[in-house]
Design a protein around this motif. Structure first.
Motif, PDB file in Angstrom:
ATOM      1  N   ASP A 209       0.848  -1.194   0.000  1.00 35.59           N
ATOM      2  CA  ASP A 209       0.000   0.000   0.000  1.00 35.59           C
ATOM      3  C   ASP A 209       0.888   1.250   0.000  1.00 35.59           C
ATOM      4  O   ASP A 209       2.086   1.167   0.270  1.00 35.59           O
ATOM      5  CB  ASP A 209      -0.854  -0.035   1.278  1.00 35.59           C
ATOM      6  CG  ASP A 209      -1.916   1.058   1.318  1.00 35.59           C
ATOM      7  OD1 ASP A 209      -2.221   1.650   0.276  1.00 35.59           O
ATOM      8  OD2 ASP A 209      -2.444   1.299   2.421  1.00 35.59           O
ATOM      9  N   LYS A 211       0.603   4.797   1.887  1.00 38.81           N
ATOM     10  CA  LYS A 211      -0.199   5.555   2.859  1.00 38.81           C
ATOM     11  C   LYS A 211      -0.132   7.062   2.637  1.00 38.81           C
ATOM     12  O   LYS A 211      -1.055   7.780   2.981  1.00 38.81           O
ATOM     13  CB  LYS A 211       0.330   5.311   4.291  1.00 38.81           C
ATOM     14  CG  LYS A 211       0.336   3.895   4.759  1.00 38.81           C
ATOM     15  CD  LYS A 211      -1.022   3.368   5.086  1.00 38.81           C
ATOM     16  CE  LYS A 211      -1.570   3.836   6.422  1.00 38.81           C
ATOM     17  NZ  LYS A 211      -2.821   3.127   6.738  1.00 38.81           N
ATOM     18  N   GLY A 223      -5.932   6.938   4.152  1.00 38.46           N
ATOM     19  CA  GLY A 223      -6.420   5.559   4.264  1.00 38.46           C
ATOM     20  C   GLY A 223      -5.668   4.618   3.330  1.00 38.46           C
ATOM     21  O   GLY A 223      -5.751   3.405   3.464  1.00 38.46           O
ATOM     22  N   TYR A 269      -5.018  -9.247   8.223  1.00 41.63           N
ATOM     23  CA  TYR A 269      -4.126  -8.367   7.469  1.00 41.63           C
ATOM     24  C   TYR A 269      -2.876  -8.162   8.308  1.00 41.63           C
ATOM     25  O   TYR A 269      -2.954  -7.623   9.414  1.00 41.63           O
ATOM     26  CB  TYR A 269      -4.872  -7.052   7.271  1.00 41.63           C
ATOM     27  CG  TYR A 269      -4.135  -5.918   6.601  1.00 41.63           C
ATOM     28  CD1 TYR A 269      -4.515  -5.492   5.333  1.00 41.63           C
ATOM     29  CD2 TYR A 269      -3.123  -5.221   7.243  1.00 41.63           C
ATOM     30  CE1 TYR A 269      -3.889  -4.420   4.719  1.00 41.63           C
ATOM     31  CE2 TYR A 269      -2.490  -4.137   6.625  1.00 41.63           C
ATOM     32  CZ  TYR A 269      -2.882  -3.749   5.372  1.00 41.63           C
ATOM     33  OH  TYR A 269      -2.269  -2.684   4.764  1.00 41.63           O
ATOM     34  N   ASN A 285      -4.619  -5.900  11.002  1.00 41.78           N
ATOM     35  CA  ASN A 285      -5.994  -5.470  10.843  1.00 41.78           C
ATOM     36  C   ASN A 285      -6.858  -6.721  10.796  1.00 41.78           C
ATOM     37  O   ASN A 285      -6.435  -7.764  10.283  1.00 41.78           O
ATOM     38  CB  ASN A 285      -6.182  -4.654   9.561  1.00 41.78           C
ATOM     39  CG  ASN A 285      -5.452  -3.319   9.634  1.00 41.78           C
ATOM     40  OD1 ASN A 285      -5.329  -2.728  10.704  1.00 41.78           O
ATOM     41  ND2 ASN A 285      -4.954  -2.849   8.507  1.00 41.78           N
ATOM     42  N   ARG A 287      -9.399  -7.505   9.076  1.00 42.71           N
ATOM     43  CA  ARG A 287     -10.262  -7.332   7.892  1.00 42.71           C
ATOM     44  C   ARG A 287      -9.361  -7.255   6.670  1.00 42.71           C
ATOM     45  O   ARG A 287      -8.136  -7.194   6.794  1.00 42.71           O
ATOM     46  CB  ARG A 287     -11.019  -6.023   8.037  1.00 42.71           C
ATOM     47  CG  ARG A 287     -10.014  -4.889   8.312  1.00 42.71           C
ATOM     48  CD  ARG A 287     -10.601  -3.521   8.419  1.00 42.71           C
ATOM     49  NE  ARG A 287      -9.589  -2.573   8.845  1.00 42.71           N
ATOM     50  CZ  ARG A 287      -8.675  -2.014   8.073  1.00 42.71           C
ATOM     51  NH1 ARG A 287      -8.628  -2.301   6.783  1.00 42.71           N
ATOM     52  NH2 ARG A 287      -7.772  -1.190   8.557  1.00 42.71           N
ATOM     53  N   GLY A 289      -7.617  -5.238   3.696  1.00 47.40           N
ATOM     54  CA  GLY A 289      -7.157  -3.867   3.530  1.00 47.40           C
ATOM     55  C   GLY A 289      -7.932  -3.179   2.420  1.00 47.40           C
ATOM     56  O   GLY A 289      -8.434  -3.823   1.500  1.00 47.40           O
ATOM     57  N   ASP A 290      -8.010  -1.885   2.538  1.00 50.71           N
ATOM     58  CA  ASP A 290      -8.598  -1.067   1.484  1.00 50.71           C
ATOM     59  C   ASP A 290      -7.542  -0.017   1.167  1.00 50.71           C
ATOM     60  O   ASP A 290      -7.243   0.794   2.035  1.00 50.71           O
ATOM     61  CB  ASP A 290      -9.878  -0.418   2.027  1.00 50.71           C
ATOM     62  CG  ASP A 290     -10.628   0.383   0.966  1.00 50.71           C
ATOM     63  OD1 ASP A 290     -10.087   0.571  -0.131  1.00 50.71           O
ATOM     64  OD2 ASP A 290     -11.754   0.820   1.255  1.00 50.71           O
ATOM     65  N   PRO A 291      -6.887  -0.055   0.044  1.00 51.15           N
ATOM     66  CA  PRO A 291      -7.223  -0.624  -1.257  1.00 51.15           C
ATOM     67  C   PRO A 291      -6.817  -2.073  -1.558  1.00 51.15           C
ATOM     68  O   PRO A 291      -7.236  -2.615  -2.577  1.00 51.15           O
ATOM     69  CB  PRO A 291      -6.443   0.285  -2.208  1.00 51.15           C
ATOM     70  CG  PRO A 291      -5.225   0.714  -1.446  1.00 51.15           C
ATOM     71  CD  PRO A 291      -5.705   0.841  -0.028  1.00 51.15           C
ATOM     72  N   GLU A 292      -6.024  -2.720  -0.706  1.00 50.86           N
ATOM     73  CA  GLU A 292      -5.430  -4.004  -1.101  1.00 50.86           C
ATOM     74  C   GLU A 292      -6.460  -5.053  -1.536  1.00 50.86           C
ATOM     75  O   GLU A 292      -6.155  -5.923  -2.363  1.00 50.86           O
ATOM     76  CB  GLU A 292      -4.595  -4.578   0.049  1.00 50.86           C
ATOM     77  CG  GLU A 292      -3.397  -3.722   0.438  1.00 50.86           C
ATOM     78  CD  GLU A 292      -3.700  -2.726   1.547  1.00 50.86           C
ATOM     79  OE1 GLU A 292      -4.867  -2.259   1.636  1.00 50.86           O
ATOM     80  OE2 GLU A 292      -2.793  -2.395   2.318  1.00 50.86           O
TER      81      GLU A 292
END
Ligand code: AMP
Ligand code: GLY
Length: 428
Positions: A209, A211, A223, A269, A285, A287, A289-292
């Protein structure tokens, strides 16, 4: 099979898109503001704050939902998985006690320490600003300053990068003194995510990512501005041994949670800093990832609904999961001024974006016209046999959009990759 997708960002659009490729799935969705991409894939959309767990669960029950997949962290922290499970709905996303791995940075570090899990940087947790500031004064190296609770990925400040010593103390006072101060790690970051069925983990390709808001990794943290993954599912600055160590750390963390009576079903994550001593955990995390998520779900070739069913049943095996041997580049378009002063309500037009995949995020659609909102607007994912091909596809798609939005041209470029490789070579 009725599956509920919770959340309204780019990540959840990618979750819904992956589910739409499975057969016999009817998608239902819950989100705070309508995401036009998710809405187009859903049999029904319920507009509701995702943390309002009783209303979300009432909706799920009323619609005969069998499985729910939770995208963002806030409903996990609020106990949505607990509530859904209590009502007999299988939930992909951990219960709030296990989600503390993400929502409580002190819990995460203590779990690693207490179970002797490698890869934990030196750290100290504080609940009082005065004590934390005295620690900073007494410590003569740079530290990472992390608010203990959730901050939408924007709360971490690094001394020597974002802040000097006086700035660090001012920041600690500003956030009320609930912080973890930890050793500043030097190296190159990578993300390893896994599907977790309670006990077994199945890894996904590595992804990275970005950041920082601006090209060259400068500016405020966001994000996430975009991410890339490579055709061999690894990176040239991560060895097989590094990757195996990172995965072993994640397996031990899930085993530690189980030992504490906290089974974990969901996406895990792991964010790592690859250092001279191998991978160290930056954070976990609970959940995708966003954008991953957009990169990896675009590459997923196996049936996503089947993966979710097996995760819920505790029977997931590596044979259930496969990804295309391709590179992926995701570029987020964000409003001008994001993250500090985003230009809201600006008209956008999306041109011909070729073969790239389009994922909507914080965008509104009124009478056929798209408008920005205050957070990340939409993303394009390019896929290709090489990183260069994937990058070109994402870049050309991004150029097709006109309006008050910007994006990072450098994400997924060979120049940036070369920089990471040479940095790793220098420190090793
Ligand atoms: P996080 O919100 O934990 O993902 O942190 C945001 C960013 O801060 C990470 O992507 C890293 O670049 C940086 N960071 C977090 N912890 C550390 C650390 N201990 N040392 C150096 N950089 C860090
Ligand atoms: N991309 C980082 C995150 O989802 O937290």
């Amino acid at each position: 099979m009725k599956i509920l997708v919770v959340g309204g960002g780019g990540r959840e659009h990618a979750l819904a898109d992956a589910l739409s490729r499975s057969s016999n799935v009817e998608i239902y969705s819950v989100m705070r503001k309508e995401n036009p991409g998710i809405a187009a894939l859903s049999a029904d959309v319920y507009i509701c704050t995702e943390t309002d767990i009783h209303r979300v669960a009432d909706y799920a029950e009323a619609h005969g939902i069998e499985y729910a997949v939770i995208g963002p962290e806030a409903p996990l922290e609020a106990g949505l998985a607990n509530e859904l499970t209590a009502r007999g709905i299988s939930c992909i996303g951990p219960q709030k006690e296990a989600a503390r791995l993400e929502t409580d940075k002190e819990f995460c570090r203590n779990l690693m320490r207490d179970h002797g899990i490698e890869g934990c940087p030196g750290y100290q947790a504080f609940h009082d600003p005065g004590e934390a500031c005295r620690y900073i004064d007494a410590h003569d190296a740079d530290l990472a300053i992390k608010p203990i609770g959730l901050t939408g990925g924007k709360g971490v400040k690094i001394m020597g990068e974002h802040l000097d010593c006086a700035g660090a103390k001012a920041y600690i006072r500003e956030i009320g003194g609930e912080v973890v101060l930890e050793e500043r790690l030097i190296g190159e970051e990578f993300t390893l995510m896994a599907f977790v069925d309670g006990t077994h983990l199945v890894p996904m390709p590595l992804v990275q990512d970005h950041k920082r808001a601006y090209e060259g990794d400068v500016g405020p943290n966001t994000g996430g501005m975009g991410s890339y993954s490579m055709e061999d599912h690894s990176f040239p600055f991560v060895t097989d041994a590094d990757r195996n160590r990172a995965f072993a750390i994640m397996e031990k963390v899930i085993a530690a949670l189980n030992a504490e009576g906290l089974p974990y079903v969901g996406f895990l994550y792991g964010q790592f800093m690859n250092t001279t001593d191998g991978p160290k955990v930056i954070e976990f995390n609970a959940r995708f990832g966003d954008p991953e998520a957009m990169n990896l779900l675009a590459l997923l070739t196996s049936d996503f609904a089947e993966i979710l069913v097996k995760m819920a049943a505790g029977t997931l095996t590596p044979a259930d999961v496969s990804f295309a041997q391709q590179a992926s580049v995701c570029k987020y378009l964000v409003p001008e001024g994001y993250p500090d002063a985003p230009q809201n309500g600006q008209r956008l037009s999306i041109g011909d974006y070729g073969d790239a995949k389009l994922f909507f995020a914080n965008i509104s659609l009124k009478e056929g016209v798209y408008y920005t909102q205050t957070s990340r607007t939409l993303a394009f994912v390019g896929l290709g046999d090489s990183l260069a091909e994937a990058e070109m596809q994402a870049q050309q798609a991004a150029e097709s959009v006109t309006g008050a939005v910007r994006y990072r041209r450098d994400i997924g470029t060979l120049e940036v990759l070369e920089k990471r490789i040479s940095h790793m070579r220098d420190i090793r």
